[in-house]
Design a protein around this motif. Sequence first.
Motif, PDB file in Angstrom:
ATOM      1  N   ASP A  56      -2.121   9.015  -8.518  1.00  0.00           N
ATOM      2  CA  ASP A  56      -1.041   8.109  -8.340  1.00  0.00           C
ATOM      3  C   ASP A  56       0.121   8.645  -9.037  1.00  0.00           C
ATOM      4  OD1 ASP A  56      -2.418   5.204  -7.614  1.00  0.00           O
ATOM      5  OD2 ASP A  56      -3.817   6.383  -8.989  1.00  0.00           O
TER       6      ASP A  56
ATOM      7  N   HIS B 163     -10.406   6.446  -4.658  1.00  0.00           N
ATOM      8  CA  HIS B 163      -9.208   6.033  -4.785  1.00  0.00           C
ATOM      9  C   HIS B 163      -9.124   4.829  -5.706  1.00  0.00           C
ATOM     10  CE1 HIS B 163      -4.869   5.522  -5.258  1.00  0.00           C
ATOM     11  NE2 HIS B 163      -4.849   4.233  -4.947  1.00  0.00           N
TER      12      HIS B 163
ATOM     13  N   HIS C  97      -5.879   4.226  -8.847  1.00  0.00           N
ATOM     14  CA  HIS C  97      -5.470   3.014  -8.454  1.00  0.00           C
ATOM     15  C   HIS C  97      -5.059   2.039  -9.454  1.00  0.00           C
ATOM     16  CE1 HIS C  97      -5.082   0.221  -5.104  1.00  0.00           C
ATOM     17  NE2 HIS C  97      -6.227  -0.387  -5.118  1.00  0.00           N
TER      18      HIS C  97
HETATM   19 ZN    ZN Z   1      -1.287   3.685  -7.228  1.00  0.00          ZN
END
Ligand code: ZN
Length: 246
Positions: free
Chosen positions: A8, A115, A147
């Motif tokens: 991220d 993810h 995530h």
């Molecule tokens: Zn994200």
Amino acid sequence: MRRLILSDIHANIDALEAVLAHAQSRYDEIYCLGDVVGYGACPHEVVDWSRRFVKKILRGNHDRAVAGIENLDWFNPVARAAVLWTREQLSKDELRWLAALPEGPLLLDDCELVHGSPLDEDEYLVCSSDVAGLDYALRRPMCFFGHTHLQGGWEWRRRQPVPLSMAGLPYSETVVDLAPGSLYLINPGSVGQPRDRDPRAAYCIWDTEQRTLAFHRVEYPLERAQLRIRNAGLDSWLADRLVLGR
Ligand code: ZN
């Protein structure tokens, strides 16, 4: 092998550069768990860096959205506007690269990369009840996920998921000794938009020989990232939330 695990990044080049400087000479290769773009103001720089330096990478929901292979109805208006803005900034070649990122799980020799969760790339694993029973879905003793933008994870001992640090969040500068026979589900935290009330950029280093996992947090020039977001005309909440860590 010492692996730098990132997730991220969200087009925040200032946070990424600070992480790389902090981790310098302490890793051999880089893995990334998706969402390289979306929210932040430097998608081109982060995509360019990812293409050149990341050894293993998979797609996140924002990567999919920017690449045009995701229904934007699922995104809130602020995130959707950032997706559309990001799409404009990237070249056709960069968009093709994003579109070609593999869907998780990415099954490697000694670990698994996802993810969201091993079962669903869009699932959020936040609390222990979310991961109860997931040990059956793990195909390697180590699984890294992102995530949620929350640094931490779980260790399974005798089928019970135990949060990795009992000291509570943030897991800053915690080194975990990996026990043989245990299963691990690990979130390195978010480089570019942490949401665990600690605005510092998050990452972890997995040392496969020492059998350790080191969680880190790094200060970065946050005001610069905020200024870039405002100057780009992106929603000011995306700048404000960086300082709040949420
Ligand atoms: Zn994200």
